[in-house]
Scaffold this active site. Sequence first.
Site, mmCIF file in Angstrom:
data_model
loop_
_atom_site.group_PDB
_atom_site.id
_atom_site.type_symbol
_atom_site.label_atom_id
_atom_site.label_comp_id
_atom_site.label_asym_id
_atom_site.label_seq_id
_atom_site.Cartn_x
_atom_site.Cartn_y
_atom_site.Cartn_z
ATOM 1 C CE1 TYR A 1 21.662 6.218 -19.531
ATOM 2 C CE2 TYR A 1 21.824 5.242 -17.350
ATOM 3 C CZ TYR A 1 22.355 6.042 -18.347
ATOM 4 O OH TYR A 1 23.588 6.634 -18.169
ATOM 5 N N GLY B 1 28.053 14.331 -28.202
ATOM 6 C CA GLY B 1 27.508 14.874 -26.951
ATOM 7 C C GLY B 1 28.481 15.833 -26.300
ATOM 8 N N PRO C 1 30.873 6.094 -15.640
ATOM 9 C CG PRO C 1 30.413 8.106 -16.709
ATOM 10 C CD PRO C 1 30.418 6.630 -16.927
ATOM 11 N N GLY C 2 29.523 6.976 -12.389
ATOM 12 C CA GLY C 2 28.357 6.891 -11.528
ATOM 13 C C GLY C 2 27.680 8.250 -11.604
ATOM 14 C CG ASP D 1 18.180 14.208 -33.449
ATOM 15 O OD1 ASP D 1 18.572 13.302 -32.680
ATOM 16 O OD2 ASP D 1 17.005 14.620 -33.463
#
Length: 259
Positions: A154, A11, A184-185, A62
């Site tokens: 999620y 990513g 992370p937020g 992918d």
Amino acid sequence: MDTQPNALVTGASSGIGREIAKQFASEGYDLILVARREEKLRELASEIESIHARNATVLTCDLSQPQAVDGLCDQLQQQSLQVDTLVNNAGFGALGRFSELSADRQTDMVMVNVVALTRLTRMLLPSMIQRNRGGVLNVGSIAAHQAGPNMAVYYATKAYVLSFTEGLREELSGTAVHVTCLEPGPTETGFGEDSGMGKLDMFSSAAMSAEDVARAGVRGYLKNEDVVIPGWMNRLMVTSTGFLPRSATRKLVGKMQSA
Ligand SMILES: NC(=O)c1ccc[n+]([C@@H]2O[C@H](COP(=O)([O-])OP(=O)(O)OC[C@H]3O[C@@H](n4cnc5c(N)ncnc54)[C@H](OP(=O)(O)O)[C@@H]3O)[C@@H](O)[C@H]2O)c1
């Protein structure tokens, strides 16, 4: 370390992954950049090579596809690339009721956020253990700490990432191999628009920059911290979650995430 260290970042084409790659380059690492969008990866590779004078290899993949990780590992082998640090950052979310969101999108989410992360770690970890160097930086989320109605899959994937990372860390205690979970937020990346979360007040009012999040993650990983939560608001949120019953936190999150 006896040779130049490298980091493989999944990513890396945007957002937090892109910034993590740049942080590792500024720490003297060569990079292996992985995502679907080749052009974005090539742009980043040129930037890393010109600004930081580090080598950057681009591998498109992918990660929602079942054979993707094995194909990626074949490419690594063909190019004689041995990975020191693995950053499992690729991931996405989708806001909406489980019964109404596309089945394929939610299955792909589990493939990218959980299955690819797990398989890639399993493929690359043995050589790190054998060489007693390097490690794994998994990108989770503060979402790991409670259930998330209207984004149920999620939140569940991120709970997996935290639990998996902590278990792995314990197995590797006593070695020099680092294992860290970055949580992370809300962060200013493509995630807000792609997931639909960007339109929520709880997201847009508190978002940090991807650069700050990445810097905290890479620093924490290099110090072999267990869990890195960037930003005092995010840390406060996670701490206060621990004082409330899960039935209360999931109701609260469900209210905040009702469109
Ligand atoms: N932004 C936030 O508020 C936030 C908060 C907590 C946690 N996180 C986590 O941070 C991580 C990075 O997200 P981000 O915020 O930086 O979002 P982003 O800008 O949308 O980046 C997501 C990255 O994942 C890659 N990716 C998505 N699906 C993929 C697939 N099928 N195969 C390969 N790569 C894929 C994308 O690359 P391609 O599209 O080029 O394939 C992109 O590089 C994710 O794990 C996310 O869950 C984000």
